[in-house]
Design a protein around this motif. Structure first.
Motif, PDB file in Angstrom:
ATOM      1  N   LEU A  67      38.317  51.001  37.067  1.00  0.00           N
ATOM      2  CA  LEU A  67      38.729  49.989  38.036  1.00  0.00           C
ATOM      3  C   LEU A  67      37.789  50.098  39.226  1.00  0.00           C
ATOM      4  CD1 LEU A  67      40.689  47.758  38.853  1.00  0.00           C
ATOM      5  CD2 LEU A  67      42.186  49.525  39.805  1.00  0.00           C
ATOM      6  N   ARG A  68      37.066  49.001  39.495  1.00  0.00           N
ATOM      7  CA  ARG A  68      35.991  49.039  40.486  1.00  0.00           C
ATOM      8  C   ARG A  68      36.003  47.783  41.351  1.00  0.00           C
ATOM      9  NH1 ARG A  68      31.152  51.023  36.380  1.00  0.00           N
ATOM     10  NH2 ARG A  68      32.230  52.906  35.686  1.00  0.00           N
ATOM     11  N   ALA A  69      35.301  47.883  42.490  1.00  0.00           N
ATOM     12  CA  ALA A  69      35.139  46.719  43.373  1.00  0.00           C
ATOM     13  C   ALA A  69      33.654  46.524  43.642  1.00  0.00           C
ATOM     14  CB  ALA A  69      35.887  46.938  44.684  1.00  0.00           C
ATOM     15  N   ALA A  80      37.991  53.126  41.681  1.00  0.00           N
ATOM     16  CA  ALA A  80      39.349  53.526  42.037  1.00  0.00           C
ATOM     17  C   ALA A  80      39.663  54.953  41.623  1.00  0.00           C
ATOM     18  CB  ALA A  80      40.363  52.576  41.403  1.00  0.00           C
ATOM     19  N   GLU A  81      40.364  55.623  42.512  1.00  0.00           N
ATOM     20  CA  GLU A  81      40.917  56.940  42.216  1.00  0.00           C
ATOM     21  C   GLU A  81      41.865  56.792  41.025  1.00  0.00           C
ATOM     22  OE1 GLU A  81      43.500  60.290  44.653  1.00  0.00           O
ATOM     23  OE2 GLU A  81      43.330  58.273  45.475  1.00  0.00           O
ATOM     24  N   GLN A  82      41.897  57.802  40.170  1.00  0.00           N
ATOM     25  CA  GLN A  82      42.786  57.763  39.016  1.00  0.00           C
ATOM     26  C   GLN A  82      43.960  58.710  39.248  1.00  0.00           C
ATOM     27  OE1 GLN A  82      39.009  58.248  36.661  1.00  0.00           O
ATOM     28  NE2 GLN A  82      40.277  57.234  35.136  1.00  0.00           N
ATOM     29  N   ASP A  96      47.829  41.114  44.756  1.00  0.00           N
ATOM     30  CA  ASP A  96      48.049  41.243  46.190  1.00  0.00           C
ATOM     31  C   ASP A  96      49.526  41.538  46.439  1.00  0.00           C
ATOM     32  OD1 ASP A  96      47.663  41.305  48.890  1.00  0.00           O
ATOM     33  OD2 ASP A  96      47.437  39.143  49.132  1.00  0.00           O
ATOM     34  N   PRO A  97      49.875  42.797  46.659  1.00  0.00           N
ATOM     35  CA  PRO A  97      49.025  43.969  46.807  1.00  0.00           C
ATOM     36  C   PRO A  97      48.415  44.357  45.459  1.00  0.00           C
ATOM     37  CG  PRO A  97      51.302  44.663  46.780  1.00  0.00           C
ATOM     38  CD  PRO A  97      51.303  43.152  46.762  1.00  0.00           C
ATOM     39  N   LEU A  98      47.329  45.121  45.499  1.00  0.00           N
ATOM     40  CA  LEU A  98      46.634  45.538  44.283  1.00  0.00           C
ATOM     41  C   LEU A  98      47.406  46.680  43.631  1.00  0.00           C
ATOM     42  CD1 LEU A  98      44.231  45.232  42.403  1.00  0.00           C
ATOM     43  CD2 LEU A  98      42.922  46.720  43.936  1.00  0.00           C
ATOM     44  N   VAL A  99      47.941  46.398  42.443  1.00  0.00           N
ATOM     45  CA  VAL A  99      48.749  47.368  41.704  1.00  0.00           C
ATOM     46  C   VAL A  99      48.221  47.429  40.275  1.00  0.00           C
ATOM     47  CG1 VAL A  99      51.066  47.977  40.897  1.00  0.00           C
ATOM     48  CG2 VAL A  99      50.773  46.858  43.116  1.00  0.00           C
ATOM     49  N   ILE A 110      46.886  50.464  44.883  1.00  0.00           N
ATOM     50  CA  ILE A 110      45.508  50.813  45.201  1.00  0.00           C
ATOM     51  C   ILE A 110      45.100  50.170  46.528  1.00  0.00           C
ATOM     52  CG2 ILE A 110      43.102  50.709  44.394  1.00  0.00           C
ATOM     53  CD1 ILE A 110      44.882  52.291  42.482  1.00  0.00           C
ATOM     54  N   ASP A 111      44.467  50.927  47.393  1.00  0.00           N
ATOM     55  CA  ASP A 111      43.930  50.393  48.643  1.00  0.00           C
ATOM     56  C   ASP A 111      42.701  49.547  48.304  1.00  0.00           C
ATOM     57  OD1 ASP A 111      42.645  49.876  51.063  1.00  0.00           O
ATOM     58  OD2 ASP A 111      42.951  51.895  51.845  1.00  0.00           O
ATOM     59  N   PRO A 112      42.749  48.238  48.535  1.00  0.00           N
ATOM     60  CA  PRO A 112      41.620  47.385  48.154  1.00  0.00           C
ATOM     61  C   PRO A 112      40.358  47.614  48.989  1.00  0.00           C
ATOM     62  CG  PRO A 112      43.261  46.111  49.339  1.00  0.00           C
ATOM     63  CD  PRO A 112      43.848  47.478  49.120  1.00  0.00           C
TER      64      PRO A 112
END
Length: 124
Positions: A67-69, A80-82, A96-99, A110-112
């Motif tokens: 999971l990446r941005a 993303a942290e796992q 939104d929120p990112l889950v 997850i903090d976007p």
């Protein structure tokens, strides 16, 4: 530019943000624009079934963070942290929120901005 003005598409391992292509390491399961960035989930089946990944995985190495941005220019902003070391995400439950839901049965907020886990809940 507002979030609604950005167009994100994907085909195979190619991410397109506003028409700008970026090749990913593996096939893409999901991609969308949210929180000022392209959120991309790489398909875990694309690398878990890859013989080269299996061989490399037996060596001591960090697992794939799928999971990446990315920025509009295709620059990696975060991975993303796992919830657990050898875990991976398989579904975005909410944008939104990112889950995201993990293979090891965690529901992670997850903090976007950073990709860090804000909260995690074990589902079993």
């Amino acid at each position: 530019m507002p979030d609604s003005a950005h167009k994100v598409t994907h085909e195979g391992d190619i991410l397109r943000v506003n028409g700008h292509p970026t090749r990913m390491d593996y096939m893409i399961r999901d991609a969308f624009w949210a929180h000022g960035r392209a959120i991309v989930m790489l398909d875990p089946d694309a690398y878990l079934d890859n013989p080269a990944f299996g061989t490399a995985r037996r060596k001591s190495r960090k697992p794939v963070q799928n999971l990446r941005a990315y920025s509009p220019a295709g620059e990696l902003l975060w991975q993303a942290e796992q919830p657990e070391f050898a875990d991976h995400y398989y579904r975005i439950e909410c944008r939104d929120p990112l889950v995201a839901l993990s293979f090891s049965a965690f529901r992670c907020d997850i903090d976007p901005e950073t990709g860090r886990i804000l909260r995690k809940h074990y589902l079993k």
